[in-house]
Design a protein around this motif. Structure first.
Motif, mmCIF file in Angstrom:
data_model
loop_
_atom_site.group_PDB
_atom_site.id
_atom_site.type_symbol
_atom_site.label_atom_id
_atom_site.label_comp_id
_atom_site.label_asym_id
_atom_site.label_seq_id
_atom_site.Cartn_x
_atom_site.Cartn_y
_atom_site.Cartn_z
ATOM 1 N N GLY A 124 5.006 -38.580 24.471
ATOM 2 C CA GLY A 124 5.046 -37.645 25.590
ATOM 3 C C GLY A 124 6.445 -37.101 25.828
ATOM 4 N N PHE A 134 7.077 -34.544 23.153
ATOM 5 C CA PHE A 134 6.420 -33.261 23.394
ATOM 6 C C PHE A 134 7.143 -32.465 24.473
ATOM 7 N N ASN A 141 -0.216 -30.198 30.419
ATOM 8 C CA ASN A 141 -0.454 -31.642 30.371
ATOM 9 C C ASN A 141 -1.645 -32.041 31.216
ATOM 10 N N TYR A 188 -4.478 -31.550 28.248
ATOM 11 C CA TYR A 188 -4.419 -32.971 27.914
ATOM 12 C C TYR A 188 -4.996 -33.244 26.525
ATOM 13 N N GLY A 204 -2.873 -34.120 23.094
ATOM 14 C CA GLY A 204 -1.557 -34.236 22.485
ATOM 15 C C GLY A 204 -1.375 -33.432 21.216
ATOM 16 N N THR A 222 -9.886 -39.404 24.465
ATOM 17 C CA THR A 222 -8.894 -39.340 23.389
ATOM 18 C C THR A 222 -9.374 -40.218 22.236
ATOM 19 N N TRP A 255 0.999 -39.910 29.772
ATOM 20 C CA TRP A 255 1.291 -38.650 29.093
ATOM 21 C C TRP A 255 1.875 -37.622 30.053
ATOM 22 N N ALA A 273 5.774 -36.620 29.564
ATOM 23 C CA ALA A 273 5.995 -35.270 29.064
ATOM 24 C C ALA A 273 6.810 -34.447 30.054
ATOM 25 N N PHE A 307 6.342 -37.805 17.145
ATOM 26 C CA PHE A 307 4.899 -37.534 17.077
ATOM 27 C C PHE A 307 4.315 -37.815 15.692
#
Length: 222
Positions: free
Chosen positions: A25, A28, A46, A50, A52, A106, A137, A141, A163
């Motif tokens: 996060g 990113f 985000n 949501y 990634g 996810t 996250w 982020a 990442f």
């Protein structure tokens, strides 16, 4: 808190996963900020998108000057795997909170849920993972975006490598079968070959062309 983590394996695993997600996060947020995406849009993405991998892809395509239609199409293709995910967990896990549960879906939350044999533990694993990762996250982020505006180019600090490193760590356990290794190597080769020819983010989608290798292997085994 420590006693809970020692006695509850699900909570312990989720805590470890959130620690890794925090690094991703932060990465990113810093990369999006360095690409010129305003903080307000990073926070909105985000919370509302949501996703990634799709978010990294979107930022890369924005930096490459891609159109909005291309960005949306790429995101839909990348997240198409959520369709079978939803079928796998179904009403047993999501129940009446399907809309919220779908937003929290996810790879990790589905994997943690399916790893449980008991339906009650399956629901708990899904929601604990989903909510924990969502909060991690969004906070990390946002912090990464704020820090990224001060750091400048994230490549100098190696943040951009977080990442792909995290994705590699998630992929390694699945590379026990030869078919999986074959697909991974072929996909990587396709992505590398397409990198000089296509805008940032699209070579990843080209790598999906390697997936028929897995289905061909399964068909031979039947």
């Amino acid at each position: 808190m420590r006693s809970i983590l020692r006695t509850d394996p699900i909570a312990r695993d989720v805590a470890a996963l959130c620690a890794a997600a925090m690094v991703v996060g932060l990465s990113f947020g810093a990369i999006a900020s360095a690409a010129g995406v305003p903080l307000s849009k990073i926070i909105a993405m985000n919370a509302l998108v949501y996703a990634g991998g799709a978010q990294f892809l979107a930022v890369g395509l924005v930096g490459a000057g891609a159109t909005a239609a291309a960005i949306v199409l790429a995101g839909l293709l990348l997240n198409a795997r959520h369709l079978p995910f939803g079928l796998a967990i179904g009403n047993e896990v999501l129940g009446r909170r399907r809309i919220l549960g779908s937003h929290l879906m996810t790879d990790e939350s589905v994997a943690f849920a399916l790893a449980q044999d008991d339906p009650a533990r399956r629901r708990r694993a899904y929601w604990l993972t989903g909510i924990s990762l969502y909060l991690t996250w969004n906070v990390s982020a946002a912090v990464g975006a704020i820090a990224g505006s001060a750091l400048g180019d994230p490549d100098v600090f190696g943040i951009d490598a977080a990442f792909p490193a995290a994705l590699l760590a998630l992929t390694l356990p699945s590379l026990k079968e030869r078919a999986a290794v074959r697909v991974a190597v072929a996909g990587a080769a396709l992505a590398l070959a397409a990198t000089p020819l296509l805008p940032a983010g699209l070579p990843v989608l080209v790598a999906l062309l390697a997936l028929p290798l897995a289905s061909t292997k399964l068909a031979r085994n039947k």
